[in-house]
Design a protein around this motif. Structure first.
Motif, PDB file in Angstrom:
ATOM      1  N   ALA A  20       0.829  -1.207   0.000  1.00 50.66           N
ATOM      2  CA  ALA A  20       0.000   0.000   0.000  1.00 50.66           C
ATOM      3  C   ALA A  20       0.863   1.256   0.000  1.00 50.66           C
ATOM      4  N   VAL A  21       1.933   1.250   0.784  1.00 50.08           N
ATOM      5  CA  VAL A  21       2.837   2.405   0.819  1.00 50.08           C
ATOM      6  C   VAL A  21       3.507   2.598  -0.539  1.00 50.08           C
ATOM      7  N   VAL A  23       2.387   1.712  -3.532  1.00 51.61           N
ATOM      8  CA  VAL A  23       1.410   2.236  -4.491  1.00 51.61           C
ATOM      9  C   VAL A  23       1.152   3.718  -4.239  1.00 51.61           C
ATOM     10  N   THR A  24       1.062   4.106  -2.963  1.00 54.44           N
ATOM     11  CA  THR A  24       0.850   5.515  -2.628  1.00 54.44           C
ATOM     12  C   THR A  24       2.009   6.370  -3.107  1.00 54.44           C
ATOM     13  N   ILE A  25       3.221   5.889  -2.923  1.00 55.57           N
ATOM     14  CA  ILE A  25       4.398   6.637  -3.381  1.00 55.57           C
ATOM     15  C   ILE A  25       4.376   6.806  -4.898  1.00 55.57           C
ATOM     16  N   LEU A  27       1.683   6.790  -6.878  1.00 61.23           N
ATOM     17  CA  LEU A  27       0.577   7.637  -7.307  1.00 61.23           C
ATOM     18  C   LEU A  27       0.779   9.098  -6.923  1.00 61.23           C
ATOM     19  N   LEU A  28       1.381   9.354  -5.768  1.00 63.17           N
ATOM     20  CA  LEU A  28       1.555  10.726  -5.294  1.00 63.17           C
ATOM     21  C   LEU A  28       2.976  11.240  -5.479  1.00 63.17           C
ATOM     22  N   GLY A  29       3.944  10.355  -5.294  1.00 66.58           N
ATOM     23  CA  GLY A  29       5.336  10.807  -5.342  1.00 66.58           C
ATOM     24  C   GLY A  29       5.798  11.200  -6.738  1.00 66.58           C
ATOM     25  N   GLN A 267      -2.875  17.484  11.330  1.00 68.01           N
ATOM     26  CA  GLN A 267      -3.080  16.138  10.807  1.00 68.01           C
ATOM     27  C   GLN A 267      -3.644  15.172  11.846  1.00 68.01           C
TER      28      GLN A 267
END
Length: 280
Positions: A20-21, A23-25, A27-29, A267
């Motif tokens: 998950a981390v 994929v997040t990197i 998509l956003l990184g 946050q």
């Protein structure tokens, strides 16, 4: 179930957070890296935004050009002039309405709650809004824009806050009333302090919507008051920004910094507000 099967299942479960981390990197990184690298290049290198490193890093120079020649400072204060009163009005009115909707039980209140949160899924009628503001003499004014944002995002606050207030024991309010507190006193002293996580969540969401909005601002105040998105839209077609992607991306980074700082500060309360209010 054999030990080998159980072992493979445990490995899959343990690898899921890392996947998950990753994929997040991705998509956003990657988009963030493209923006940052392009903002650090000169005009020739930035014509085709990509992940290549700049020959000479000039991020600070591009920031200086944007601030000095892009009319960004007046647009920043224009955005604040619109956003701060809008957020305050939405939070205060939404919290007060949510308190009543959460504590009263009747079909009329249920209908009013459904009507109140309908703005989340029903888009505002832009033409009707503009015509109404012209009739009221508020078209092209900060007050008109603040009124539009207040009406648009009141549903968001009602949705978040009503669910949270229902989890607050009514006995706290009854005890305050027995001590002689007025309804306003109960709301200010008892309810409002407990709403800080949920209101923090609503604050960052509404700030994000208003800070980045160009569509409604263009129709209501376009050409009369500059906000950051409107200013970027206008100057991106002018001589300074025409095909100058390094300056456009530098502008975007500077425009995003206030919201990024706000998110970092709030946050913990934001996450707490999402988990405790919206899902209950």
């Amino acid at each position: 179930m054999t030990s080998a099967t159980a072992s493979r299942r445990r490995r899959r479960v343990s690898l899921q957070p890392f996947a998950a981390v990753a994929v997040t990197i991705l998509l956003l990184g990657i988009p963030f890296a493209v923006v940052l690298l392009t903002a650090s290049k000169n005009q020739a290198e930035a014509l085709n935004p990509n992940l290549s490193l700049p020959t000479h890093w000039q991020l600070l120079q591009n920031f200086s050009t944007v601030l000095n020649e892009g009319r960004m400072v007046p647009a920043f204060f224009g955005s604040l002039l619109i956003m701060v009163p809008s957020v305050i009005l939405v939070l205060v009115l939404g919290a007060m309405a949510s308190w009543i909707l959460a504590r009263r039980k009747s079909r009329v209140v249920a209908f009013l709650y459904a009507l109140g949160i309908s703005g989340i899924v029903l888009p505002p009628a832009v033409v009707t809004i503009v015509l109404l503001l012209r009739q009221l003499g508020l078209a092209g004014t900060a007050i008109g824009m603040i009124s539009v944002y207040t009406g648009m995002y009141l549903s968001t606050v009602i949705f978040f806050v009503t669910g949270f207030i229902r989890t607050i024991p009514p006995e706290l309010e009854e005890a305050a009333r027995m001590d002689g507190a007025s309804p306003v006193g109960v709301f200010v002293r008892i309810i409002l302090p407990l709403l800080s996580p949920t209101l923090a969540t609503a604050t960052i969401l509404i700030c994000l919507y208003i800070w980045n909005d160009v569509f409604y601002a263009l129709f209501v105040i376009g050409g009369r008051l500059d906000t950051l998105p409107l200013n970027l839209y206008q100057v991106a077609s002018s001589g300074l920004y025409l095909q100058n992607w390094h300056l456009i991306f530098a502008y975007i980074i500077l425009m995003s910094l206030p919201l990024l700082i706000t998110f970092v500060v709030l946050q913990r309360k934001i996450i707490s507000g999402i988990t405790s209010g919206a899902v209950k």
